[in-house]
Enzyme design. Structure first.
Site, PDB file in Angstrom:
ATOM      1  N   LYS A  90       0.840  -1.199   0.000  1.00 60.09           N
ATOM      2  CA  LYS A  90       0.000   0.000   0.000  1.00 60.09           C
ATOM      3  C   LYS A  90       0.879   1.254   0.000  1.00 60.09           C
ATOM      4  O   LYS A  90       0.675   2.176  -0.767  1.00 60.09           O
ATOM      5  CB  LYS A  90      -0.919  -0.037   1.230  1.00 60.09           C
ATOM      6  CG  LYS A  90      -1.829   1.152   1.359  1.00 60.09           C
ATOM      7  CD  LYS A  90      -2.806   0.982   2.506  1.00 60.09           C
ATOM      8  CE  LYS A  90      -3.536   2.299   2.746  1.00 60.09           C
ATOM      9  NZ  LYS A  90      -4.483   2.233   3.846  1.00 60.09           N
TER      10      LYS A  90
ATOM     11  N   GLY B  17      -4.739  -1.776   5.230  1.00 64.74           N
ATOM     12  CA  GLY B  17      -3.879  -2.877   4.787  1.00 64.74           C
ATOM     13  C   GLY B  17      -4.475  -4.239   5.111  1.00 64.74           C
ATOM     14  O   GLY B  17      -4.530  -5.132   4.265  1.00 64.74           O
ATOM     15  N   ARG B  18      -4.950  -4.417   6.352  1.00 66.53           N
ATOM     16  CA  ARG B  18      -5.424  -5.751   6.768  1.00 66.53           C
ATOM     17  C   ARG B  18      -6.813  -6.074   6.230  1.00 66.53           C
ATOM     18  O   ARG B  18      -7.341  -7.146   6.490  1.00 66.53           O
ATOM     19  CB  ARG B  18      -5.355  -5.884   8.284  1.00 66.53           C
ATOM     20  CG  ARG B  18      -6.038  -4.776   9.076  1.00 66.53           C
ATOM     21  CD  ARG B  18      -5.561  -4.809  10.537  1.00 66.53           C
ATOM     22  NE  ARG B  18      -6.043  -3.674  11.314  1.00 66.53           N
ATOM     23  CZ  ARG B  18      -5.432  -2.504  11.395  1.00 66.53           C
ATOM     24  NH1 ARG B  18      -4.316  -2.285  10.716  1.00 66.53           N
ATOM     25  NH2 ARG B  18      -5.910  -1.527  12.141  1.00 66.53           N
TER      26      ARG B  18
ATOM     27  N   GLU C  40      -4.064  -6.355  15.243  1.00 66.41           N
ATOM     28  CA  GLU C  40      -3.581  -5.047  14.799  1.00 66.41           C
ATOM     29  C   GLU C  40      -4.712  -4.017  14.905  1.00 66.41           C
ATOM     30  O   GLU C  40      -4.471  -2.826  15.048  1.00 66.41           O
ATOM     31  CB  GLU C  40      -3.054  -5.128  13.349  1.00 66.41           C
ATOM     32  CG  GLU C  40      -2.196  -3.937  12.956  1.00 66.41           C
ATOM     33  CD  GLU C  40      -1.427  -4.140  11.646  1.00 66.41           C
ATOM     34  OE1 GLU C  40      -0.289  -4.626  11.687  1.00 66.41           O
ATOM     35  OE2 GLU C  40      -1.978  -3.815  10.582  1.00 66.41           O
TER      36      GLU C  40
ATOM     37  N   HIS D 266      -3.154 -32.947  18.653  1.00 62.71           N
ATOM     38  CA  HIS D 266      -1.956 -33.688  19.057  1.00 62.71           C
ATOM     39  C   HIS D 266      -0.847 -32.730  19.457  1.00 62.71           C
ATOM     40  O   HIS D 266       0.331 -33.108  19.483  1.00 62.71           O
ATOM     41  CB  HIS D 266      -1.509 -34.601  17.902  1.00 62.71           C
ATOM     42  CG  HIS D 266      -2.587 -35.580  17.544  1.00 62.71           C
ATOM     43  ND1 HIS D 266      -2.736 -36.777  18.167  1.00 62.71           N
ATOM     44  CD2 HIS D 266      -3.629 -35.476  16.674  1.00 62.71           C
ATOM     45  CE1 HIS D 266      -3.796 -37.414  17.680  1.00 62.71           C
ATOM     46  NE2 HIS D 266      -4.363 -36.635  16.766  1.00 62.71           N
TER      47      HIS D 266
ATOM     48  N   GLU E  89      10.692  -4.442   4.389  1.00 65.92           N
ATOM     49  CA  GLU E  89      10.806  -5.855   3.999  1.00 65.92           C
ATOM     50  C   GLU E  89      10.452  -6.029   2.522  1.00 65.92           C
ATOM     51  O   GLU E  89      11.176  -6.694   1.757  1.00 65.92           O
ATOM     52  CB  GLU E  89       9.838  -6.725   4.826  1.00 65.92           C
ATOM     53  CG  GLU E  89      10.161  -6.811   6.306  1.00 65.92           C
ATOM     54  CD  GLU E  89       9.500  -5.721   7.130  1.00 65.92           C
ATOM     55  OE1 GLU E  89       9.200  -4.635   6.570  1.00 65.92           O
ATOM     56  OE2 GLU E  89       9.286  -5.937   8.328  1.00 65.92           O
TER      57      GLU E  89
ATOM     58  N   LYS F 118       9.776  -0.324  14.049  1.00 65.66           N
ATOM     59  CA  LYS F 118      10.330   0.045  12.733  1.00 65.66           C
ATOM     60  C   LYS F 118      11.387   1.130  12.910  1.00 65.66           C
ATOM     61  O   LYS F 118      12.463   1.084  12.310  1.00 65.66           O
ATOM     62  CB  LYS F 118       9.221   0.589  11.812  1.00 65.66           C
ATOM     63  CG  LYS F 118       8.238  -0.455  11.316  1.00 65.66           C
ATOM     64  CD  LYS F 118       7.268   0.166  10.313  1.00 65.66           C
ATOM     65  CE  LYS F 118       6.119  -0.767   9.990  1.00 65.66           C
ATOM     66  NZ  LYS F 118       5.094  -0.169   9.133  1.00 65.66           N
TER      67      LYS F 118
HETATM   68  O1  F6P Z   1       3.478  -2.870   9.770  1.00 66.86           O
HETATM   69  C1  F6P Z   1       2.116  -2.792   9.693  1.00 66.86           C
HETATM   70  C2  F6P Z   1       1.606  -2.545   8.305  1.00 66.86           C
HETATM   71  O2  F6P Z   1       1.492  -1.198   8.083  1.00 66.86           O
HETATM   72  C3  F6P Z   1       0.292  -3.265   8.110  1.00 66.86           C
HETATM   73  O3  F6P Z   1      -0.774  -2.588   8.619  1.00 66.86           O
HETATM   74  C4  F6P Z   1       0.280  -3.463   6.640  1.00 66.86           C
HETATM   75  O4  F6P Z   1      -0.645  -4.419   6.249  1.00 66.86           O
HETATM   76  C5  F6P Z   1       1.721  -3.874   6.410  1.00 66.86           C
HETATM   77  O5  F6P Z   1       2.457  -3.078   7.295  1.00 66.86           O
HETATM   78  C6  F6P Z   1       2.225  -3.725   5.008  1.00 66.86           C
HETATM   79  O6  F6P Z   1       2.141  -2.418   4.562  1.00 66.86           O
HETATM   80  P1  F6P Z   1       2.293  -2.043   3.035  1.00 66.86           P
HETATM   81  O7  F6P Z   1       1.187  -2.680   2.296  1.00 66.86           O
HETATM   82  O8  F6P Z   1       2.208  -0.538   3.006  1.00 66.86           O
HETATM   83  O9  F6P Z   1       3.627  -2.527   2.563  1.00 66.86           O
END
Ligand code: F6P
Length: 559
Positions: A215, A275-276, A361, A392, A221, A520
């Site tokens: 987003k 995002g979620r 979250e 199990h 990452e 972060k």
């Molecule tokens: O670290 C949290 C977050 O902002 C989430 O809410 C989101 O889904 C994820 O990182 C990834 O964010 P992006 O889609 O901006 O890379």
């Protein structure tokens, strides 16, 4: 031009008469046992289950009665849930701390509907975006889209994390029966290079399409993985190949273009898609690549069906409201601290992981909507693994541990494989577990078993307490007739709306996530030290000690 949505008052839940009545109700209710409730009313299931054309939700094995539901309904009224729900669907700025509407529901709304954000009906642009995505998916699946060397695409790699990974990954796994044979879909989320490295060993650059799903298009990452994938591809096919092998899903079009992706290959969405909750947007395109565009549409339709249910049903017949209340009742009255979600379907093995972000979250907050520190529990820990595997592993604790942990069991009635002798066993275990949790096993029952086997009292009395199950442990069971895009869409949307309702019950802002920022920031501060191989002198002794250990074992020498 629609009028600005005025948000209702933020009623403090603890100040409502219904909350006080629930406090008293709990005092009475905590003396009751689930088994007694069933013994007292042979038709208890009738009163405490909901059924729709595709699913059944049994909540009879919960510490609830008619009075509890009556108080729940009163609580919803006093919190003005109706008005909040209207504001949620109408584009009210309910994500106040980020100044945003929360409109993942608009992504699956009927094309004829109208939803306004800042005076603009967003539905036409949602439809337009879907049309572009459909074109993309069809061109890849039909073989029209060619890689730089003229090969068709047989591998799609979604690079994203959090909401840009968990939802699509979970759905692709869940819909494995619907997967096409044209492309293999992979997901890479972790900045741990092992994940991407392992995948890059297996795939062919000339027939791979990388989807950079972010987003913000700034997430460390995702950007690291994207850059590495780009370098890997460029090394083999040259810089000019990037356009044929990379697309972006983002609200940050300039950043995606800076990365080298042509504007026509950046598929956008909007800041009012959290995002979620973004799997319904362009972020979900990997679902369509793995299955078909039509499957993706059906997933959206399923969710839309649940939206209608949530909007229309009375509180006592409203699935997300009941799910939210049951969770709240245990967390805030019975004092439970976690919630297990156990799908008895291997295809849903990522469902709990997906829900962890959705619920924790959203509602893992310690400050209320007026900015005050909260002195009551909010979101519990959400966790789970598929049954029967969990039986199990951790079910021992569910049955005999010191904490009562409410469970959501999810089962699928019709199997979509033809292996004999599996599905009945799976469902038998599902039904047995919720019954065992509720019923337990008394001292008398255990003793009777020893006696029946002819074991002398002196030989069993020391073992006896270990074989007793207290029971009285609550669970709900969600049965889907089959696991298909429609029912999966309904299941996911039910949990999304549960999250919304619980946000009102806990009086928290569910749609921001400031709590992820500090880690972060600190990673940003620590990274240069790791890159230079020099311990950051400002750190605490623990962090410095850990860093030194890393350096020592990387062969970088002393401080
Ligand atoms: O670290 C949290 C977050 O902002 C989430 O809410 C989101 O889904 C994820 O990182 C990834 O964010 P992006 O889609 O901006 O890379």
């Amino acid at each position: 031009m629609a009028e600005k949505v005025i948000l209702p008052a933020k009623v403090v839940p603890h100040n409502t008469p219904a909350y006080q009545a629930l406090v008293n109700h709990y005092q009475w209710f905590k003396q009751q046992s689930l088994q007694k409730l069933f013994d007292a009313d042979e038709t208890r299931f009738e009163a405490f289950h909901l059924k729709d054309s595709d699913w059944l939700f049994d909540f009879s094995k919960n510490h609830l009665n008619e009075e509890s539901l009556h108080l729940m309904a009163q609580f919803c009224e006093e919190l003005e849930l109706n008005q909040w729900r209207e504001a949620y669907f109408a584009g009210g700025i309910i994500n106040e701390t980020e100044g945003r509407a929360v409109l993942h529901t608009a992504l699956r709304a009927k094309a004829s509907s109208e939803v306004f954000v800042a005076g603009e009906n967003v539905i036409p642009k949602v439809q337009e975006a879907k049309k572009a995505l459909k074109g993309l998916v069809e061109s890849v699946l039909s073989g029209d889209w060619k890689g730089a060397t003229g090969k068709t695409i047989d591998t799609v790699v979604n690079i994203g994390i959090g909401g840009s990974d968990l939802g699509p990954r979970m759905v692709v796994e869940a819909l494995q029966v619907y997967q096409n044979k044209k492309v293999n879909t992979h997901f890479v989320s972790n900045v741990d290079g092992h994940e991407l490295w392992h995948l890059l060993q297996k795939i062919n650059a000339a027939s791979s399409l990388f989807i950079i799903a972010s987003k913000s298009f700034t997430t460390q990452e995702t950007m690291t993985n994207a850059q590495t994938a780009r370098n890997w591809l460029v090394k083999q096919l040259g810089e000019e190949a990037v356009g044929n092998h990379f697309i972006a899903l983002s609200t940050n079009i300039p950043k995606a273009m800076e990365f080298g992706i042509e504007e026509k290959n950046v598929f956008g969405f909007w800041d009012w898609v959290g995002g979620r909750f973004s799997l319904w947007s362009a972020i979900g395109v990997s679902i369509a690549f793995a299955t078909s565009w039509s499957c993706f549409e059906q997933l959206l339709e399923g969710a839309q069906k649940m939206d209608a249910h949530f909007k229309e049903k009375d509180w006592k017949e409203n699935l997300p409201v009941l799910m939210a209340f049951i969770g709240y009742w245990y967390r805030n009255f019975h004092g439970t601290s976690s919630q297990a979600v156990i799908p008895y379907d291997q295809r849903l093995h990522r469902f709990s992981a997906y829900l962890q972000q959705g619920e924790m979250e959203s509602n893992g907050k310690g400050v209320d909507r007026s900015g005050k520190t909260i002195d009551y529990p909010t979101c519990p820990v959400i966790w789970g693994e598929p049954g029967t595997n969990g039986q199990h592993a951790f079910f021992q604790l569910l049955h005999q541990g010191t904490d009562a942990i409410p469970v959501d069991f999810i089962g699928v009635v019709q199997a979509q494989h033809n292996l004999e002798g599996h599905h009945d066993k799976l469902l038998a275990n599902l039904l047995a577990q919720s019954r065992a949790l509720m019923k337990g096993k008394t001292v008398e029952a255990v003793e009777a078993e020893f006696i029946a086997k002819g074991v002398a009292k002196e030989d069993y009395e020391h073992i006896l307490p270990h074989k007793v199950f207290l029971g009285n442990r609550p669970s709900s069971t969600f049965l889907l007739q089959s696991l298909n895009p429609q029912t999966l869409g309904q299941l996911i949307a039910a949990y999304e709306h549960k999250i919304f309702v619980q946000g009102i019950f806990w009086n928290v802002f569910s749609y921001d996530q400031w709590g992820v920022q500090l880690g972060k920031e600190l990673a940003g501060e620590i990274l240069p030290s790791l890159e230079k191989g020099a311990v950051n002198t400002n750190g605490d002794s623990s962090t410095k000690g850990l860093m030194q250990y890393i350096f020592d074992h990387q062969g970088r020498g002393a401080l």
